[in-house]
Design an enzyme around this catalytic site. Structure first.
Site, short mmCIF file in Angstrom:
data_model
loop_
_atom_site.label_atom_id
_atom_site.label_comp_id
_atom_site.label_asym_id
_atom_site.label_seq_id
_atom_site.Cartn_x
_atom_site.Cartn_y
_atom_site.Cartn_z
CG ASP A 162 -1.98 0.98 1.35
OD1 ASP A 162 -2.22 1.65 -0.01
OD2 ASP A 162 -2.73 1.00 1.94
CB ILE A 165 0.71 11.31 1.98
CG1 ILE A 165 1.15 11.18 0.38
CG2 ILE A 165 1.66 12.54 2.33
CD1 ILE A 165 0.57 12.21 -0.35
CG HIS A 166 1.52 8.37 7.16
ND1 HIS A 166 0.28 8.33 7.77
CD2 HIS A 166 1.59 7.22 6.27
CE1 HIS A 166 -0.27 7.29 7.45
NE2 HIS A 166 0.41 6.56 6.46
NE ARG A 167 2.02 15.42 12.45
CZ ARG A 167 1.07 15.93 13.12
NH1 ARG A 167 0.08 16.26 12.46
NH2 ARG A 167 1.08 15.78 14.44
CD GLU A 230 -4.45 3.11 -1.67
OE1 GLU A 230 -5.34 3.14 -0.74
OE2 GLU A 230 -3.28 2.53 -1.41
CD GLU A 287 -1.58 18.27 9.71
OE1 GLU A 287 -2.34 18.10 8.46
OE2 GLU A 287 -0.85 17.23 10.16
#
Length: 490
Positions: A162, A165-167, A230, A287
């Site tokens: 998979d 996106i993560h910070r 994705e 954010e």
């Protein structure tokens, strides 16, 4: 053919006012984002800011003589549409169709473009702060952030991969913190399972990729359940599989045409990292709701083993509250809602827009169709389905098909002339939404039991079917204005 960040930038260079470049030195510590705030950030960024401004490349980044930074690549819906080969009103429908007709990624043999230069963590001079020109968005950020890293990992049990996106904040020469919101993203579930097995989770972070990958990686359940890759949606969009390459130091793949790849492992049981341990500001980074996110004390530790990159690499970044986030989050949201509505209420919703005021997540506008009396009430059923298609959605505005959902003034016109608060508001209290909404807190209202719970609300601004004849807009003559004004563009 766009299949990389560089080919996307080359395409934008052929268009008017879609990309600007500068050789003036810029400091990645707050200054770079401070500049772009005026140029084209938009979204929920504090005003003054520019809506739909150009993307921008900084070629002279302080402390990083051989690298550039691009920001705002997807900060215009029109620009995203041009990069995807469609009209901006068609983006949700296009991505929905791609999600329903995926083309799986392929692994190529040999060395990839992103592996031209290799830095291993065992090298004496290895230092993430020096290798990555990652900006801090504001002076109170927890540190330099990777905001557009495509995190790619594989579930320890199923073997299914998979991307999301993560910070990620640079914490030391060899360590990143990664924020995995519990229960919301697939890689978080993978890290939790790896911890149960007491083993690290190999993970690659690809930075600077084809915008088709950046946008489609933002799909969420239920449209893309655990195990749905994705990258296959990006493949469908480009009509060719995304190419992956084997990492050099971990058992995982990375995006072959990226600018940078970080190879590392999420350490088991490490979800107690203090995000602002180096700055102690109490904040993470801006954010999508427009506020500074609080620094988490529950980040995971990503131990880096290597960084590979192209020659003269281009770091890609975004401001978390910018229009860029709106488009990356909002277009997949639109596709997810349309996908469910097409199955449950075919033909009853013409289009969906995830409005920038909600950061692409909190607010959706549905363009509803009523052809006969039995369609009355189905618009409200569509709103309930929209909440099911995207659980983080907070507000749904329903309008008729004669309202332009992409024109906020037209939507507000419908709110003012086709809406009565005592009959057209539907509230659903006590539903889990998103913890970054500062009003979703017991401190804001005693009706809220826990942080992240909201009152979901529907604003039905559609005309009752039996009154449609009384709400027809003034009929103007249909003409082609270019006869009188040749430069006119719709």
């Amino acid at each position: 053919m766009i299949n990389s960040l560089r080919s996307a930038l080359d395409f934008l260079r052929t268009l008017h006012n879609q990309l600007i470049e500068t050789d003036v030195e810029v400091d990645p510590a707050a200054e770079l984002s401070g500049v772009y705030r005026y140029i084209g950030a938009g979204g929920t960024v504090a005003r003054p800011t520019k809506i739909d401004g150009p993307a921008m490349i900084f070629h002279n980044v302080k402390g990083h003589p051989n690298a550039s930074v691009v920001i705002g690549l997807m900060a215009s819906r029109e620009r995203v549409a041009k990069l995807f080969g469609c009209r901006k009103e068609e983006l949700g429908h296009l991505i929905k169709d791609c999600a329903n007709n995926p083309i799986q990624p392929v692994v190529i043999d040999g060395k990839a473009p992103v592996q031209e230069i290799i830095h291993r963590a065992t090298d004496a001079d290895f230092d993430l702060f020096k290798l990555l020109p990652a900006p801090t968005n504001t002076p109170q950020d927890a540190g330099p952030y990777i905001t557009l890293g495509m995190c790619y990992a594989t579930h320890p049990d199923t073997g299914l991969s998979d991307v999301t996106i993560h910070r990620m904040c640079i914490q030391s020469k060899t360590e990143l913190s990664i924020f995995l919101q519990p229960g919301s993203r697939h890689i978080g579930a993978m890290a939790e399972r790896a911890t149960e097995l007491n083993q690290p989770l190999p993970i690659s972070v690809s930075i600077g990729v084809d915008p088709a990958i950046s946008v489609t990686s933002c799909f969420e359940p239920p449209t893309t359940p655990l195990g749905f890759n994705e990258l296959s949606i990006a493949g469908a969009l480009r009509k060719a599989p995304v190419e992956l390459v084997r990492c050099l130091t971990i058992n995982e793949n990375a995006i072959a045409n990226a600018e940078y790849v970080i190879e590392g492992e999420i350490l088991p049981g490490s979800n107690n990292v203090v995000e602002d341990q180096n700055t102690h500001t109490g904040f993470a980074m801006p954010e999508f709701p427009g506020y500074d996110g609080p620094a988490s004390h529950e980040c995971w530790l990503l131990k880096v083993h290597a960084v590979t990159h192209r020659k003269n690499p281009i770091m890609q970044t975004c401001i978390g509250s910018s229009e860029e986030h709106v488009n990356m989050a909002g277009i997949p949201t639109e596709a997810s809602i349309l996908n469910l509505l097409d199955k449950a209420l075919p033909g009853k919703v013409k289009n969906v827009y995830s409005h920038r005021a909600g950061g692409g997540k909190y607010m959706a506008i549905l363009q509803c169709v009523k052809k006969n009396h039995v369609d009355e009430g189905k618009q409200r059923q569509a709103a309930l389905l929209a909440f099911s298609a995207f659980p983080e959605l907070k507000h749904v505005i329903l309008v008729d098909e004669d309202v332009d959902i992409f024109d906020t003034n037209d939507v507000l016109w419908a709110l003012n002339t086709r809406f009565q608060g005592d009959r057209d508001i539907i509230t659903i209290p006590g539903v889990r939404c998103h913890p970054l909404d500062p009003s979703s807190s017991p401190a804001y209202s005693p009706s809220i039991r826990d942080v992240g719970i909201s009152c979901k609300t529907v604003f039905d601004c559609t005309v009752p079917f039996d009154l449609k004849e009384k709400f027809k807009r003034a009929p103007f003559m249909e003409v082609d204005p270019r006869k009188w004004y040749p430069a006119y563009e719709p």
